[in-house]
Design an enzyme around this catalytic site. Structure first.
Site, PDB file in Angstrom:
ATOM      1  CE  LYS A   2      66.372  72.993  87.256  1.00  0.00           C
ATOM      2  NZ  LYS A   2      67.191  71.851  86.872  1.00  0.00           N
ATOM      3  CD  GLU A  54      55.832  59.857  48.349  1.00  0.00           C
ATOM      4  OE1 GLU A  54      56.237  60.570  47.426  1.00  0.00           O
ATOM      5  OE2 GLU A  54      55.512  58.641  48.195  1.00  0.00           O
ATOM      6  CB  CYS A  76      61.407  26.572  92.390  1.00  0.00           C
ATOM      7  SG  CYS A  76      60.121  27.710  92.961  1.00  0.00           S
TER       8      CYS A  76
HETATM    9  S1  IVH Z   1      66.215  78.895  82.305  1.00  0.00           S
HETATM   10  C1  IVH Z   1      69.168  82.265  83.121  1.00  0.00           C
HETATM   11  N1  IVH Z   1      64.311  77.136  81.911  1.00  0.00           N
HETATM   12  O1  IVH Z   1      68.129  73.994  84.509  1.00  0.00           O
HETATM   13  C2  IVH Z   1      68.205  81.144  83.208  1.00  0.00           C
HETATM   14  N2  IVH Z   1      66.459  76.335  82.587  1.00  0.00           N
HETATM   15  O2  IVH Z   1      70.210  75.976  86.359  1.00  0.00           O
HETATM   16  C3  IVH Z   1      68.689  79.969  82.480  1.00  0.00           C
HETATM   17  N3  IVH Z   1      66.604  73.884  82.739  1.00  0.00           N
HETATM   18  O3  IVH Z   1      70.976  73.305  83.384  1.00  0.00           O
HETATM   19  C4  IVH Z   1      67.926  78.739  82.649  1.00  0.00           C
HETATM   20  N4  IVH Z   1      64.523  73.470  82.156  1.00  0.00           N
HETATM   21  O4  IVH Z   1      69.447  73.666  81.320  1.00  0.00           O
HETATM   22  C5  IVH Z   1      65.602  77.315  82.268  1.00  0.00           C
HETATM   23  N5  IVH Z   1      62.522  75.688  81.504  1.00  0.00           N
HETATM   24  C6  IVH Z   1      63.811  75.883  81.843  1.00  0.00           C
HETATM   25  C7  IVH Z   1      64.683  74.809  82.152  1.00  0.00           C
HETATM   26  C8  IVH Z   1      66.005  75.074  82.518  1.00  0.00           C
HETATM   27  C9  IVH Z   1      65.689  72.937  82.511  1.00  0.00           C
HETATM   28  C10 IVH Z   1      67.984  73.597  83.180  1.00  0.00           C
HETATM   29  C11 IVH Z   1      69.055  74.366  82.457  1.00  0.00           C
HETATM   30  C12 IVH Z   1      70.182  74.439  83.446  1.00  0.00           C
HETATM   31  C13 IVH Z   1      69.447  74.426  84.739  1.00  0.00           C
HETATM   32  C14 IVH Z   1      69.367  75.837  85.298  1.00  0.00           C
END
Ligand code: IVH
Length: 683
Positions: free
Chosen positions: A117, A33, A409
């Site tokens: 993260k 769809e 083997c």
């Molecule tokens: S906050 C000013 N939140 O980790 C704060 N970063 O050094 C900016 N990353 O490459 C980052 N998960 O892409 C933030 N939940 C999260 C994150 C995250 C992954 C990565 C980000 C950057 C590194 C931060």
């Protein structure tokens, strides 16, 4: 309706479905769809090219091959965050202490938003009046690269935000590749003999920096929003958690694993709980992130050396490490498959010490060019077995040795065969090969097969090596004295094993078929065969055409089953088990096949039932002889749908399959169960 109106309507509808499918994970219409609506839009746009706009769903994959990426100056720099790799509590405690100190907080606790993260690539999405106008990588933080074309191929990123016409809204987040997509892509590449992606993180980065958007579109990425860049014309929510809620309402994907907590102890607790579920997540993470929740406090805290003082990353042990290959050995599996295994200098990775890693097959070793002596990257992510993902060629020593697949083997000396169209080499020794015999016995004794408690790999190893067992029936000839004479075997354990063997002598037909270890016959197929044929002699006698009558059994499985029962050795083993060993296969339960009320019927469960758990519904249906399948097809007899039933319900309607709710199901279940109980259906 005018063409313009229809185009607008189609675009809105398609984006709504995209959102339902990719962000909410709950498709609302069948794929066919969706495709129909999409084609209608494509046709209208082809007839009226002046009406094409960048936010049209047709423009996701419409890009041209690029020469390079244009630089993008970030209006607000993209910073990184400070990382704590310390032990669990101190990482969180250190951060909390720094925050309290900087804010001069004496009593009380600070409120934090805890997030994951994500392990991918940071991306800045720029929306102007709700429309995606640009996407850029982080680059050096000041200047990134314009990757708008490739970002458009990420289906979960809205091209137009919902309920949002903010002048400028830059959303920051992580583009990543889900484990399932990563594995699927690599499996396909491996099957085609093409290069595989090293890990989901590189996969995401490589895909986004791909100059041909058609190639990007073949590697599905996902996205999670976690913050903001430049904003004009919007009053920001007062907390970070409320900001994420708002982004979610705009239709942006925000990870649901996030929590607002108070104080350092709760941060450490979050870290610990996430570490425990890391393996089960559908994507890779390399830690958690704690953020001071109050925006006012964030502004107070500010930055030090290009890192915000209000956020910290608290890492987990890495899932990849460097180590060296000491040797490459061959492991022989139950079906004779030869798997080359790298013997490694032990290394701590993904939370455990790893000293073996699979190299899959010969072709994989060639493609990755692994030599004995090489320095390699080992990966252990999720509960997947450790794997060598790549070599550091510049570190190869002069005496490095290439791998050669042996012609015979290593365990039994039988010659090794490899079918032309197959990636795997196999030992041709069958049960003559001690390795295959050990694996076959372990499989036979396994919990889901004959469930012979205490018969583990150490014991099987000894029994085979000391020539006490040559084939399965020998198991049942073991006595307590023989067992007790073995190394590390107490009289009591010997007694227990004899008792366990005795207890295993009345298997259900399904378990017995599974235990035989027929190639391509797993637990589900074994159940299907048992249910369909009802008795072992019926299965043994079936030709490939009859076997293919069984739901879900195709030509390959049918051939494996047929061949297995034509092999004299196998026939003898079965006769011996049922004869001198005294096994009695419980066929009455299996031959339920002919006699139970739901024999031959296929049910599908979808959505949440109000009172019954899915497991309960499944086992009650199965006990009545039904097969409970995972997807709806023409062969489905009935779909039982609960709340939030998704695509399966749509499919059922499309195919005109009967749909029941829980009340109707219960009514029937009770009736059938009563009739079976009264013996109506019994022999
Ligand atoms: S906050 C000013 N939140 O980790 C704060 N970063 O050094 C900016 N990353 O490459 C980052 N998960 O892409 C933030 N939940 C999260 C994150 C995250 C992954 C990565 C980000 C950057 C590194 C931060």
């Amino acid at each position: 309706m005018s063409v313009v109106q229809r185009i607008t309507q189609l675009r809105a509808e398609l984006e709504r479905h995209n959102q339902a499918y990719y962000v909410l994970d709950a498709p609302r219409i069948p794929d066919a769809e969706y495709d129909k609506l999409f084609r209608e839009l494509q046709t209208l746009e082809a007839q009226h090219p002046q009406l094409i706009t960048p936010d049209s769903p047709t423009q996701r994959i419409a890009g041209k091959v690029l020469d390079g990426f244009a630089p993008v100056q970030h209006a607000v720099p993209m910073l990184s965050i400070h990382t704590e790799t310390d032990t669990e509590s101190s990482g969180a405690a250190n951060f909390d202490a720094r925050v309290k100190n900087a804010l001069d907080v004496q009593g009380g606790e600070i409120e934090y938003n805890c997030e994951l993260k994500f392990d991918g690539l940071a991306i800045n999405l720029r929306y102007e009046r709700g429309i995606l106008v640009q996407a850029a990588t982080r680059g050096d933080g000041e200047t990134g690269e314009d990757v708008t074309q490739n970002i458009r191929t990420i289906k979960s990123i809205p091209l137009r935000l919902q309920n949002c016409d903010v002048d400028v809204l830059e959303v920051r987040g992580e583009a990543y590749m889900a484990r399932k997509d990563f594995n699927q892509y690599n499996d396909r590449q491996r099957a085609l003999g093409l290069p595989t992606l090293v890990n989901p993180r590189n996969a995401a980065a490589g895909t986004i920096r791909q100059l041909d958007p058609a190639l990007s579109a073949k590697r599905p990425l996902s996205f999670f929003a976690y913050g903001l860049g430049e904003v004009k014309g919007w009053t920001l929510p007062v907390t970070h958690s409320a900001l994420l809620d708002a982004l979610q309402l705009f239709g942006l994907p925000v990870c649901q694993v996030r929590e607002v907590v108070q104080g350092a102890a709760s941060l450490a607790d979050f870290h610990q709980r996430v570490a425990a579920m890391r393996d089960e997540l559908p994507f890779d993470i390399d830690g958690v992130v704690y953020k001071v929740n109050s925006r006012a406090m964030q502004l107070d805290l500010g930055f030090v050396s290009r890192e915000p003082r209000w956020a910290v990353a608290h890492k987990f042990p890495a899932e990849e490490q460097l180590t060296t290959v000491r040797d490459i050995e061959i492991q022989v599996g139950r079906t004779g498959k030869l798997t080359p295994v790298a013997k490694l200098e032990p290394v701590f990775v993904g939370g455990t010490t790893v000293s073996n890693a699979t190299l899959h097959n010969e072709g994989e070793i060639r493609r990755k060019d692994v030599h004995v002596g090489d320095t390699v990257i080992v990966r252990r992510a999720g509960d997947v077995i450790p794997e060598v993902v790549g070599v550091l060629p510049e570190r190869r020593p002069a005496n490095a040795r290439a791998f050669v697949m042996p012609a015979t083997c290593p365990v039994c000396g039988s010659h090794v065969v490899r079918a032309e169209d197959e990636a795997d080499a196999r030992c041709s020794g069958g049960l003559f090969c001690a390795a295959q015999r050990k694996q076959a016995i372990l499989h036979f004794a396994g919990r889901r097969a004959m469930d012979i408690e205490g018969l583990g790999d150490k014991l099987v190893e000894q029994l085979v090596d000391e020539n006490l067992i040559h084939s399965l029936p020998d198991l049942y000839r073991l006595d307590r004295t023989t067992l007790a004479a073995l190394e590390r075997m107490a009289d009591k354990s010997a007694h227990n094993i004899v008792a366990a063997l005795e207890k295993s002598k009345r298997p259900t037909l399904a378990r017995f078929i599974f235990a035989l270890g027929i190639r391509n016959v797993g637990e589900t197929t074994a159940k299907d065969l048992a249910r369909f044929f009802g008795s072992l002699s019926n299965v043994q006698a079936a030709d490939t055409a009859a076997l293919q009558q069984v739901p879900d059994v195709g030509p390959i499985v049918a051939q494996s089953v047929f061949d297995f029962f034509r092999e004299t050795h196998n026939v003898e083993v079965i006769a011996d088990l049922l004869g001198s060993c005294g096994l009695v296969v419980q066929e009455s339960a299996g031959s339920s096949a002919q006699v139970l009320p739901l024999t031959g019927k296929t049910y599908v469960l979808t959505g949440t039932l109000p009172n019954m758990s899915r497991d309960e519904a499944k086992s009650r249906l199965e006990a009545l002889g039904a097969k409970v399948a995972g997807s709806v097809s023409k062969k489905t007899d009935c779909v039982v749908a609960g709340a939030e039933a998704g695509s399966k319900l749509d499919k059922a309607r499309e195919l005109n399959v009967r749909v029941w709710d829980e009340a109707v199901l219960l009514q029937h279940l009770n009736e059938w169960e009563r009739s079976v109980f009264k013996g109506e259906y019994e022999n």
